[in-house]
Write a protein that holds these residues in place. Structure first.
Motif: not given
Lengths: 487, 250, 107
Positions: A35, A85-86, A138-140, A142, A145-149, A151, B208, C99-100, C102-104
């Motif tokens: 990543p 969008y992230p 995007l990787v969720h 669970a 409670e965050t989403t990982l990004i 690029y 945001y 990873y970066f 952000v909230p879910r």
């Protein structure tokens, strides 16, 4: 029932281009990196690094136009499509809204025959092809409670191939995708691996009563990445539309849905109050690209032989069977191996047999997909040649090929090191045969009383004693002679 | 040439915060040196500080800059490199005896310049002595392959004072074009990868909106919204497309 | 009076009532001056050459004239890596090592 209704579909196919670097920066576009290893300030949304267009991406866009019989635009520009969008670090996607690189193309497809009817040919027309950037992944998570990004995939070059709503059956859709794959892989535009996401498909689907000319309410199913799932999704969604119209229990609205393959249903994606306004405008950072006929001719001249031309050449010029030619000419990798190996050992039938026989058998055993076979074609040619010249027997040849697969062995070195040269010394073989005959009186008697098939067993015994290296044909002949003599 | 140079806060210097005069980028440490910085560093010119006329330079679109801003900028330096895409800096020099050398578009590299309005952004030279300014311009200008709008055959030259067509609606044309492109350049500031992120938020959207609302000043927010308006699909032909055509046609 | 809430949303802003009132006033003042553009007809202003309207670029360019213009600015397809992941994630407000964050995102 279905028969009163006609299904109408259009496809938007996103294809990742086979470039080394990204569309607007020199980060690697390769799949599978850790990543955020393939990023730079430009493609991760930092200011200050101007976008500079990848020449090869433009050329692959032109090539895509050539293989789809499209008109290629004499001037192209790039535009900003603005939304948040992230997976979109700059807050806009660079795409071609105002001037797509190709327009008005077509592909002919053949759909399978049913019930003794001949297969039919249909022309699918292509509204346009345009270049654009891919987004990140995007990787969720669970737990947190965050989403990982990640690029890595941001700004990887894509072409989007937009068809007109010409599809009527799921067979046509799969035939189209398979044909596209063939055209694009053979022109080295993309590896089109749906399972890796380098080819993705959105389906726009609606139904209408047969005879109607007006289009019904359409829904979009996004990001389909397997042919089987596509067929199931089309069946489900078209039926859902028909049921809604017939029974009125569900209201059909124009929306985006996603397909859940496990549950076998489509689900509405989060609804938005109003359609997103993308506020397209031409991107001032990227100057126009003028595409003249000279450039197009240059690209056309460099194009690899397309699949159907290869098939014709294999059958008509090289005299190979249709079946064999079909298999090889339908896969980019197998074709490459065939063409390259032929340069080192010019016996098409031999090379073809080695590919369809031993190569595919070994790759299957090692669980390697056709597309991923990475043996050097030259080594295959050497093995085929050595067998053809009687330097090694075919069984040994297969063993050596196996080692080429596993450890990239050098065939001649491997044969030398392991003393695998074919044994054709008549005196030596006769001695071994005598030994085998004396050890197997029972079999010899069976042969004498008329059983031919015991011959195979005896040959096998000789092969065992010579560690598989004996010239099997010669052994057969000598054994035969000795048995007759001794009769 | 032992000159002292001030850099506008939109010009990036490696490992130093490049704030563009905004709370949004207060903590943003630049990973790169702008090309103009690299070229300055190759001489004996000293970079002695950084200064911002306004947040991302956008206030120049709505009001004039006061003289005292310019005098403050060149308090301890001979020359300042800045991006006068609104023309407000050049205008302000008239009343305080300074000069602003606006280079012809595409003759000074924008690599390492935090962008405001791409079709107008250009790094020019604010100076008290025109010769000194000219010398500095020569050093920083010239072809850079890292900036995709540069012409390898063109040398540094000051842009002529040309009379634009449709001068009576020049202000409107300028505001429309600037706000539209500015909006596009501000979208990357979202609190995700770098820069200001709000402290409390309940979900992604709030992250945001709070980050951007708290970190952007009034003029930035105004410009972004005007940009969103002129580019909206119902208004595109009427404002942005028309402004673009009017700016070059007579 | 134009409702700027629509543009506020599009621009991912959440203004306070006071801010919105203030900005609405300024927004209206400025955008009302744009209406004068309606008096200009641009239907003949386009496509100077090669089917392209060179509208996005401050550099004027005409294919037929000798005026300097650039186009076809293209980069060779080579991979170059100048920055490590660590360097580029230095400024991240929230991240784990790779990873970066952000909230879910709810889809």
């Amino acid at each position: 029932m279905m028969s009163n209704y006609e299904i109408v579909m259009g496809l938007e196919v996103h294809v990742e281009l086979a470039t080394k670097s990204k569309l607007f920066c020199s980060c690697s576009a390769a799949f599978g990196a850790d990543p955020n290893e393939n990023i730079c300030p430009a493609c991760m949304g930092m200011p200050g690094m101007p976008a500079i267009l990848n020449k090869h991406a433009v050329e692959l866009g032109i090539t895509a136009g050539l293989v789809t019989n499209s008109e290629i635009s004499p001037v192209i520009t790039f535009d900003k499509k603005n939304y948040f969008y992230p997976d979109l670090p700059t807050g806009y996607q660079i795409t071609q809204f105002f001037s797509p690189i190709c327009k008005n193309g077509w592909i002919d497809i053949e759909t399978k025959a049913e019930n003794n009817t001949p297969p039919s040919s249909t022309r699918i027309t292509i509204k346009q092809i345009h270049l654009e950037e891919d987004a990140g992944k995007l990787v969720h998570d669970a737990r947190a409670e965050t989403t990982l990004i990640d690029y890595n995939r941001t700004s990887v070059p894509l072409i989007e191939i937009v068809s007109n709503p010409d599809f009527r059956t799921s067979d046509e859709v799969t035939a189209y995708l398979e044909k596209l794959r063939l055209l694009l892989t053979f022109a080295d535009i993309s590896d089109c691996k749906m399972q890796e996401g380098s080819m993705r498909c959105d389906i726009n689907i609606s139904v209408r009563k047969k005879g109607e000319t007006k289009l019904g309410t359409r829904t979009e199913i996004k990001n389909m990445n397997s042919l089987k799932a596509i067929t199931r999704a089309i069946e489900y969604e078209s039926q859902r539309h028909i049921d809604a119209l017939e029974t009125g229990t569900e209201k059909l609205i124009q929306e985006t849905r996603r397909w859940d393959d496990e549950l076998g249903e489509t689900f509405s994606m989060r609804e938005k109050e109003e359609a997103e306004d993308y506020r397209y405008f031409p991107n001032p950072e990227i100057l126009p690209i003028f595409i003249d006929s000279m450039w197009i001719a240059e690209i056309s001249g460099k194009m690899s032989e397309p699949s159907h031309e290869k098939y014709d050449r294999m059958v008509n010029t090289l005299g190979l069977p249709e079946y064999d030619s079909k298999i090889i000419s339908s896969n980019r990798r197998l074709s490459q191996i065939f063409d390259e190996a032929l340069k080192h050992f010019n016996k098409p039938k031999e090379i073809s047999n080695w590919i369809l026989g031993e190569t595919l058998a070994i790759s299957k055993e090692l669980d390697i997909k056709d597309d991923d076979i990475s043996i050097e074609p030259k080594k295959l040619a050497i093995i085929a040649k050595l067998v053809d010249e009687g330097k090694i027997n075919r069984t040994v040849g297969k063993k050596v090929l196996y080692e080429v697969f596993k450890i990239n062995a050098d065939p001649e070195v491997y044969i030398e090191t392991n003393s695998l040269a074919m044994v054709s010394d008549t005196k030596l073989l006769e001695a071994v045969i005598q030994e085998v005959l004396s050890e197997n009186e029972k079999s010899v008697n069976e042969y004498r009383s008329g059983s031919e098939k015991v011959l195979g067993f005896l040959v096998g015994q000789v092969m065992k004693k010579t560690a598989g290296k004996a010239d099997a044909r010669l052994v057969n002949k000598l054994l035969h002679n000795l048995l007759i003599i001794n009769k | 040439m032992p000159f002292n140079v001030i850099l506008e806060e939109s010009i990036m210097q490696k490992d130093i915060p490049a704030t563009a005069g905004s709370k949004m980028l207060e903590s943003f440490i630049s990973p790169i040196d702008a090309t103009v910085v690299t070229r300055l560093k190759a001489t004996d010119i000293k970079i002695v500080g950084r200064y911002a006329f306004s947040e991302f330079g956008i206030s120049g679109l709505f009001r004039e800059y006061q003289e005292k801003k310019l005098t403050k900028a060149l308090e301890n330096a001979d020359v300042m490199l800045c991006n006068d895409f609104t023309g407000a800096i050049a205008k302000a020099t008239k009343s305080c005896g300074m000069f602003y050398i606006q280079p012809k578009y595409g003759t000074v590299s924008r690599y390492g310049l935090i962008p405001s309005v791409c079709s107008l952004d250009q790094i020019g030279v604010l100076c008290k002595d025109l010769d000194v300014g000219q010398k500095v311009l020569e050093i920083i200008s010239g072809y850079d392959p890292k900036d995709g709008i540069m012409n390898p055959d063109e040398n540094a030259q000051a842009r002529d004072e040309e009379k634009p067509p449709h001068s009576d609606i020049q202000k409107q044309i300028k505001q429309i074009i600037c706000c539209a492109e500015f909006m596009g350049n501000m979208s990357r500031y979202d609190g995700v990868k770098y820069g200001y992120r709000a402290k409390d938020y309940k979900d992604l959207t709030e992250m945001y909106t709070k980050s951007r609302t708290e970190a952007f000043g009034e003029d930035v927010k105004l410009a972004i919204m005007i940009g969103a308006m002129v580019l909206s699909s119902e208004n595109y032909d009427r404002y942005y497309d028309k402004a673009r055509k009017l700016i070059i046609n007579d | 009076m134009k409702n700027i809430e629509k543009y506020e949303k599009t621009a991912m802003l959440a203004l306070s009532d006071k801010e919105r009132a203030e900005l609405t006033k300024r927004f209206d003042e400025i955008t009302s001056t744009f209406e004068v553009l309606d008096e200009y007809d641009v239907k003949d202003y386009f496509t100077r050459h090669c089917g392209l309207d060179p509208q996005s670029h401050a550099q004027k360019y005409k294919v037929k004239s000798q005026e300097s213009k650039i186009f076809n600015v293209l980069r060779q397809d080579v991979v170059e890596k100048f920055f490590t992941r660590e360097k580029l994630m230095e400024n991240a407000p929230a991240s784990d090592d790779e990873y970066f964050s952000v909230p879910r995102v709810i889809d």
